[in-house]
Design a protein around this motif. Structure first.
Motif, PDB file in Angstrom:
ATOM      1  N   ASP A  20       0.821  -1.211   0.000  1.00 59.96           N
ATOM      2  CA  ASP A  20       0.000   0.000   0.000  1.00 59.96           C
ATOM      3  C   ASP A  20       0.859   1.266   0.000  1.00 59.96           C
ATOM      4  O   ASP A  20       0.396   2.331  -0.406  1.00 59.96           O
ATOM      5  N   GLN A  69       3.723   1.501  -1.690  1.00 58.68           N
ATOM      6  CA  GLN A  69       4.526   1.553  -2.911  1.00 58.68           C
ATOM      7  C   GLN A  69       4.125   2.700  -3.825  1.00 58.68           C
ATOM      8  O   GLN A  69       4.977   3.328  -4.462  1.00 58.68           O
ATOM      9  N   HIS A  70       2.822   3.016  -3.884  1.00 58.10           N
ATOM     10  CA  HIS A  70       2.342   4.037  -4.821  1.00 58.10           C
ATOM     11  C   HIS A  70       2.880   5.423  -4.472  1.00 58.10           C
ATOM     12  O   HIS A  70       3.058   6.264  -5.357  1.00 58.10           O
ATOM     13  N   GLU A  82      -4.363  11.578  -0.035  1.00 61.03           N
ATOM     14  CA  GLU A  82      -3.992  10.361   0.690  1.00 61.03           C
ATOM     15  C   GLU A  82      -3.754  10.650   2.166  1.00 61.03           C
ATOM     16  O   GLU A  82      -4.169   9.873   3.043  1.00 61.03           O
TER      17      GLU A  82
END
Length: 595
Positions: free
Chosen positions: A274, A276-277, A309
């Motif tokens: 989760d 990584q983005h 985010e």
């Protein structure tokens, strides 16, 4: 007339040789033939003579005018020649004599070619000046940023009074300097354009629009000569500074968001897949603005995505924050409970929860504060460890002391029954432990005092001062021993009196036990203060509670429901008056320890 006569008288043959003499001779022949009188002849000859004088005079005047013109031409030519020499910065013309001789025409003939040569040189020099000055004016206009410039050579004004090679060299040097400045300005413009393109690519904006906004000529597609004026350079510099400021601002924002993102990930144990983005965002933490050249690395879209985010994780964190807080609270309470330290009150925790819900407390600050409290609690628990081990031994020994007293009062302890031998062995071990209690209590008092002096605070055991408990325990134990001694002496007296009075009166029941019990319960604690009642309650429980294990012994001092107890150590300066309180506790106790 006289001259004609002279001519007739002196040399008629000479005159006949000329046209004029022949005509006069012919005229005389005509007169002779006609028979003209002498007067008419004289009159006609006088007229002829005057006419001849007029003709000669006109010819002389004409010759004088011609000579004057030649003088003037010669003077003008020499003056022009001298002027050309001066204007061209030359001293002389090779092949021309310094001093001219001969007739005027000869002199004029000699100076004319030299003058023509100098005039040709002047024309050639003027062309050179005009070309150089034209280029100077053109480049100067470009540097000045003039949108319209007439580049025709005819518009260039040349000072023909100074056409020297020295002046031409000055203009050429000026032209060379302007060429160098133009090249430098073009290089600066290209450098600015390159920087703008790189910054625009990093920020994700259109560089051509930015460049065209500065000046249309800077766009390669315009086909115009680039404007290199000071104003354009200032605008380019301002544009670069603006883009760099925007880049720096976005980088700082992403770094802040990246740190917040990493904290939220660590706080909520987010899986690596989760993360990584947005991993490239967290990698910007230690990178300066000058080190980022990746196209699209700081676009507004990325900033908005990271903000979204972080907001999403913040909302998720808010829902889980209570869970983390209760976990930390439980951990803190467990540490305090294990070490019998003061546990934060429920009202304080509920107040923190309310502030957490209202957003008055930052989540990260709260967790940091809880971690600090846990760390301090662990550190204090570690510092209390040695004392707590001694307290456990003291409690265990006190339990064994109580059991030994009960065992000693058992009249059937020596009877043969199941488990009697085990009780005998336990009694032996108990006596050994009980004999060590005074030294153990003194050691605890010494260690507790050292601990309190070192930390400048009271050592509490389940909210009760341990030092007061120990000192009162010593006092109670001493009074207990004295009471036992009095009981033994009183018993001896009673036995002696009983023996003396034994007979018709019978024996009298002893009231010492009842009196002792009443004194220990009522006289010892009825008038005690709340603090003294707490300490005495703990001491009484040491001798009265049925505690069969060290774990049970650790809770005997709590004295019932802890939620109903008062917070008696919130008063300012209690630690400094601990000794006075201890003396007060001891002096207020008046009853003996009740077995």
């Amino acid at each position: 007339m006289g001259s004609f006569r002279a001519l007739n008288g002196t040399g008629s043959s000479a005159l006949l040789e000329t046209s004029c003499g022949y005509l006069l001779q012919e005229l005389e022949m005509i007169w002779d033939e006609v028979g003209e009188d002498q007067f008419e002849r004289e009159k006609i000859l006088l007229e002829i003579e005057q006419e001849c004088l007029e003709v000669h005079r006109r010819k002389v005047d004409t010759a004088n005018i011609s000579r004057a013109r030649l003088h003037q031409q010669l003077a003008e030519s020499e003056a022009e020649f001298t002027h050309l020499l001066l204007s061209l910065g030359e001293r002389s013309l090779p092949g021309r004599p310094e001093k001219m001789t001969g007739t005027l025409k000869e002199q004029l003939k000699l100076i004319t070619p030299a003058l023509r040569e100098m005039q040709l040189r002047r024309e050639d020099r003027v062309k050179q000046f005009r070309v150089v000055q034209g280029q100077i004016q053109k480049i100067s206009a470009e540097i000045a940023g003039q949108p319209v410039y007439n580049d025709s050579l005819s518009s260039v004004v040349v000072n023909e009074n100074d056409l020297s090679l020295k002046k031409l060299e000055e203009y050429q040097n000026e032209l060379e300097r302007l060429h160098s400045e133009k090249t430098d300005r073009l290089r600066r413009v290209e450098n600015y354009i390159g920087i703008i393109q790189n910054l625009a690519a990093t920020l994700g904006v259109d560089s051509s629009q930015i460049i065209t906004k500065v000046h249309p000529s800077l766009n390669e597609l315009s086909g115009l000569s680039k404007n290199i004026s000071d104003g354009i350079l200032e605008k380019l510099d301002s544009t670069v500074n603006s883009l760099e400021a925007e880049k720096h601002m976005r980088l700082e924002k992403l770094q802040q968001l990246g740190k917040a993102l990493a904290n939220l990930w660590n706080l909520m144990d987010t899986p690596s897949e989760d993360r990584q983005h947005f991993f490239h965002v967290t990698s910007l933490a230690s990178i300066s603005s000058a080190e980022i050249f990746t196209p699209g690395g700081l676009t507004l879209n990325i900033v908005q995505q990271v903000e979204a985010e972080v907001n999403r994780l913040d909302q998720l964190k808010a829902s889980k924050m209570k869970e983390f807080f209760f976990k930390k609270q439980t951990e803190l309470e467990e540490i305090c409970s294990r070490s019998h330290m003061e546990i934060p009150s429920r009202s304080e925790m509920e107040n923190i929860i309310n502030q957490l819900n209202s957003g008055e407390i930052d989540h990260a600050d709260l967790l940091t504060s809880m971690d600090e409290q846990i760390s301090k609690a662990e550190e204090e628990a570690s510092s209390r460890k040695a004392i707590m081990e001694k307290v456990e031994k003291w409690i265990l020994a006190s339990n064994e002391e109580r059991w030994l007293e009960d065992y000693s009062r058992d009249e059937n302890r020596y009877s043969v029954s199941r488990g009697a031998h085990k009780n005998l062995k336990r009694a032996e071990r108990a006596r050994i432990m009980v004999n060590k209690i005074p030294a153990l209590v003194d050691l605890l008092i010494s260690k507790t005092k050292s601990w309190e002096e070192e930390r400048n605070k009271v050592f509490l055991y389940d909210e009760v001062p341990l030092l007061a408990m120990l000192e009162e325990y010593n006092m109670l134990r001493k009074e207990k021993e004295e009471e036992k001694q009095r009981q033994r002496e009183q018993k001896k007296v009673q036995i002696k009196v009983s023996i003396e009075q034994d007979g018709p009166f019978g024996s009298r029941p002893s009231t010492s036990s009842r009196r002792l019990s009443d004194r220990s319960v009522n006289g010892g604690f009825t008038n005690a203060s709340p603090l003294h009642r707490k300490v005495s309650l703990g001491i009484q429980q040491i001798g009265s509670n049925n505690i069969n294990s060290p774990t049970q012994g650790l809770s005997f001092i709590k004295g019932g429901n802890k939620g109903q107890r008062q917070r008696i150590y919130a008063q300012t300066g209690y630690g400094s008056h601990l000794r006075d309180d201890t003396v007060s506790v001891v002096s207020s106790f008046s009853g003996p320890f009740s077995p």
